[in-house]
Design an enzyme around this catalytic site. Structure first.
Site, PDB file in Angstrom:
ATOM      1  N   TYR A 139       0.870  -1.177   0.000  1.00 21.14           N
ATOM      2  CA  TYR A 139       0.000   0.000   0.000  1.00 21.14           C
ATOM      3  C   TYR A 139       0.904   1.223   0.000  1.00 21.14           C
ATOM      4  O   TYR A 139       1.802   1.338   0.845  1.00 21.14           O
ATOM      5  CB  TYR A 139      -0.884  -0.008   1.243  1.00 21.14           C
ATOM      6  CG  TYR A 139      -1.739   1.235   1.421  1.00 21.14           C
ATOM      7  CD1 TYR A 139      -1.509   2.109   2.484  1.00 21.14           C
ATOM      8  CD2 TYR A 139      -2.768   1.544   0.535  1.00 21.14           C
ATOM      9  CE1 TYR A 139      -2.284   3.243   2.656  1.00 21.14           C
ATOM     10  CE2 TYR A 139      -3.552   2.676   0.701  1.00 21.14           C
ATOM     11  CZ  TYR A 139      -3.303   3.524   1.767  1.00 21.14           C
ATOM     12  OH  TYR A 139      -4.076   4.649   1.926  1.00 21.14           O
TER      13      TYR A 139
ATOM     14  N   ASP B 174       9.363   2.540  -0.707  1.00 21.98           N
ATOM     15  CA  ASP B 174       8.354   3.227   0.099  1.00 21.98           C
ATOM     16  C   ASP B 174       8.611   2.834   1.566  1.00 21.98           C
ATOM     17  O   ASP B 174       8.213   1.764   2.008  1.00 21.98           O
ATOM     18  CB  ASP B 174       6.951   2.823  -0.342  1.00 21.98           C
ATOM     19  CG  ASP B 174       5.916   3.542   0.491  1.00 21.98           C
ATOM     20  OD1 ASP B 174       4.709   3.377   0.194  1.00 21.98           O
ATOM     21  OD2 ASP B 174       6.285   4.256   1.449  1.00 21.98           O
TER      22      ASP B 174
ATOM     23  N   LYS C 103       5.300   9.015   8.959  1.00 23.91           N
ATOM     24  CA  LYS C 103       5.066   8.420  10.282  1.00 23.91           C
ATOM     25  C   LYS C 103       6.088   8.829  11.359  1.00 23.91           C
ATOM     26  O   LYS C 103       5.988   9.892  11.942  1.00 23.91           O
ATOM     27  CB  LYS C 103       4.957   6.899  10.135  1.00 23.91           C
ATOM     28  CG  LYS C 103       3.736   6.477   9.273  1.00 23.91           C
ATOM     29  CD  LYS C 103       3.560   4.988   9.197  1.00 23.91           C
ATOM     30  CE  LYS C 103       2.547   4.601   8.139  1.00 23.91           C
ATOM     31  NZ  LYS C 103       1.183   4.416   8.649  1.00 23.91           N
TER      32      LYS C 103
HETATM   33  P1  KE4 Z   1      -0.525   8.282   4.766  1.00 24.04           P
HETATM   34  O1  KE4 Z   1      -1.053   9.005   3.556  1.00 24.04           O
HETATM   35  O2  KE4 Z   1      -1.618   7.460   5.441  1.00 24.04           O
HETATM   36  O3  KE4 Z   1       0.233   9.169   5.737  1.00 24.04           O
HETATM   37  O4  KE4 Z   1       0.602   7.232   4.241  1.00 24.04           O
HETATM   38  C1  KE4 Z   1       0.247   6.321   3.232  1.00 24.04           C
HETATM   39  C2  KE4 Z   1       1.199   5.150   3.275  1.00 24.04           C
HETATM   40  C3  KE4 Z   1       2.180   5.049   2.302  1.00 24.04           C
HETATM   41  N1  KE4 Z   1       3.067   4.030   2.304  1.00 24.04           N
HETATM   42  C4  KE4 Z   1       3.022   3.067   3.257  1.00 24.04           C
HETATM   43  C5  KE4 Z   1       4.015   1.952   3.218  1.00 24.04           C
HETATM   44  C6  KE4 Z   1       2.034   3.128   4.275  1.00 24.04           C
HETATM   45  O5  KE4 Z   1       2.009   2.144   5.219  1.00 24.04           O
HETATM   46  C7  KE4 Z   1       1.112   4.177   4.285  1.00 24.04           C
HETATM   47  C8  KE4 Z   1       0.010   4.275   5.330  1.00 24.04           C
HETATM   48  N2  KE4 Z   1      -0.118   3.159   6.203  1.00 24.04           N
HETATM   49  C9  KE4 Z   1      -1.429   2.914   6.715  1.00 24.04           C
HETATM   50  C10 KE4 Z   1      -1.350   1.674   7.601  1.00 24.04           C
HETATM   51  N3  KE4 Z   1      -1.467   0.490   6.902  1.00 24.04           N
HETATM   52  C11 KE4 Z   1      -1.974   4.073   7.461  1.00 24.04           C
HETATM   53  C12 KE4 Z   1      -3.205   3.785   8.287  1.00 24.04           C
HETATM   54  C13 KE4 Z   1      -4.438   4.337   7.667  1.00 24.04           C
HETATM   55  O6  KE4 Z   1      -4.582   4.237   6.430  1.00 24.04           O
HETATM   56  O7  KE4 Z   1      -5.255   4.870   8.457  1.00 24.04           O
END
Ligand code: KE4
Length: 433
Positions: free
Chosen positions: A147, A242, A270
């Site tokens: 993701y 990523d 994060k």
């Molecule tokens: P954000 O846009 O949510 O800050 O980051 C997206 C993203 C990009 N790349 C990786 C590897 C990520 O894990 C994420 C976001 N992770 C999710 C958890 N699986 C955030 C939790 C959520 O979507 O509320």
């Protein structure tokens, strides 16, 4: 399945559902992945989260990764307290954002120049635009189960929320956007080579979570990342790690330091914000200097490099740089994941655990999965029952079988013992169906 756990917060949930889509501001928080409804958080301190009814949970979600020092760590809170009186945003450069950029460059081997943004999604979206600009190509290759945030080009068989919600690709993503994205199974080098043989001259970049944290936790097979590096170099495509989740989580310098593979670009987020909205992308100088205003690739953001997020991120990274807690964190994550898996197996449900740095995964299946396709053969219903049992015993695991767990520097032996004792009971309960 028993009625969702009400947590005595039914009225809050009713109000949330009335004015917020699905009652939450991010889908995975809805507990849809475990067929339940969420508690409403009220306070966090150390390894603990309290809900509005005063129930305390040992927290292994930690805001989905950012809180590596636990909730409200002194280092971060005192830095924020000092900044808040000086204002919350200036819309002008600040010394602290330079300090954070210098720290990221110092700690991440593949990052020479970095741009701060406001989320992981912005980071990967911008890295993709840059990769397309510098290569003059349009397609990207990603892996099932990875993701990379919710920008159109990535919402094609993504992991995390999309997989959890069973939406292999989201409505609203145009054929044009999805059509530029090639998706192959993780750890499958033959599929990667085949994709490059068929359309290598059109591929701008390979995007990969070097350790997948959005399909549970899946480690790269030996040599996988090294081969991605070779294949992308051979075809003139960029390799993009990523590390939004793995950055400052699997090692001080992220997966690129742990596996000694150097991507061209890296997206992060994060941990570098200490729990405040943040993202960043960076990499080789000659690539990053194509980003406006140094170069023609446009990207911008009102609150990028915000003084609150940067003081919090600086304080958190500074603590990690001084203490480098990763060996201990990995031991802790191993104990938790293997201990939970052992408790679940003892109750008669197949389970296996794994950990990489401060991240861990527990799969309700016989073997560790090497791909998202294998993860999907897990017993997700048993996981849902187990998750509820753990929550009722004061342990908050990610509410989805397609997410990783996290430990922090303030999770101690006592919390682990409580967690594993709860796992024995919750597993026996889950085994009864
Ligand atoms: P954000 O846009 O949510 O800050 O980051 C997206 C993203 C990009 N790349 C990786 C590897 C990520 O894990 C994420 C976001 N992770 C999710 C958890 N699986 C955030 C939790 C959520 O979507 O509320």
């Amino acid at each position: 399945m028993k009625e969702p756990v009400a947590h005595g917060q039914v009225e809050l949930w009713r109000r949330a559902l009335a004015v917020i889509p699905g009652g939450v501001n991010s889908p995975v928080r809805s507990f849809h992945g475990v067929g339940s409804t969420p508690f409403f958080a009220a306070r966090g301190e150390g390894p603990f989260l309290w809900d509005t009814e005063g129930r305390r949970y040992i927290d292994y979600v930690l805001s989905w990764g950012p809180l590596i020092l636990g909730h409200a760590p002194t280092a971060v809170i005192s830095a924020l307290a000092e900044q808040i009186g000086r204002g919350t945003s200036y819309g002008a450069p600040t010394a602290v954002e330079v300090e954070l950029a210098e720290r990221i460059v110092r700690l991440m081997p593949a990052v020479e120049v970095v741009r701060l943004v406001n989320s992981g999604t912005e980071a990967t979206m911008s890295a993709l635009r840059l990769a397309r600009a510098v290569t003059g190509r349009e397609k990207l290759l990603k892996f099932t189960g990875c993701y990379h945030g919710h920008a159109d080009a990535f919402l094609v068989s993504a992991g995390s929320g999309v997989a959890t919600l069973g939406l292999p690709d989201s409505p609203g993503v145009t054929r044009g956007a999805a059509g530029d994205t090639v998706v192959v199974p993780f750890n499958d080098l033959d599929a990667v080579r085949d994709a490059f043989q068929r359309q290598g001259d059109g591929l701008a970049a390979v995007f990969v979570e070097p350790v997948i944290g959005n399909a549970g936790l899946i480690e790269p097979l030996d040599g996988f990342l090294e081969e991605l590096r070779k294949i992308t170099q051979q075809y003139g495509a960029l390799l993009v790690f990523d590390e939004v989740m793995t950055g400052f989580r699997v090692a001080l310098g992220g997966a690129q330091a742990r596996y000694r593979v150097t991507p061209d670009l890296t997206s992060i987020g994060k941990v570098i914000g200490g729990g405040l909205p943040v993202g960043a992308y960076g990499g080789r100088r000659e690539l990053m200097e194509q980003v406006a205003p140094a170069g023609p690739v446009y990207q911008a953001g009102t609150l990028s490099g915000n003084p609150l997020a940067t003081v919090a991120g600086n304080a958190q990274l500074a603590w990690l740089e001084v203490h480098d807690p990763f060996a201990r964190l990995e031991e802790l994550a191993e104990k938790v994941s293997h201990g939970i898996a052992a408790a679940v197996r003892a109750a008669g449900i197949p389970a296996v655990g794994t950990a990489v740095g401060s991240m861990f995964g527990v799969f309700f299946r016989e073997e560790l999965p090497r791909s998202f396709e294998e993860v999907k053969t897990s017993d997700v219903k048993a996981f849902a029952r187990f998750h509820r049992g753990m929550l009722e015993r004061g342990v908050f695991l990610a509410p989805s079988p397609f997410e990783a767990g996290f430990v922090s520097t303030v999770h101690g032996e006592e919390e682990v013992a409580t967690t594993l004792a709860a796992a024995v009971e919750a597993a026996q309960e889950a085994a009864q169906g």
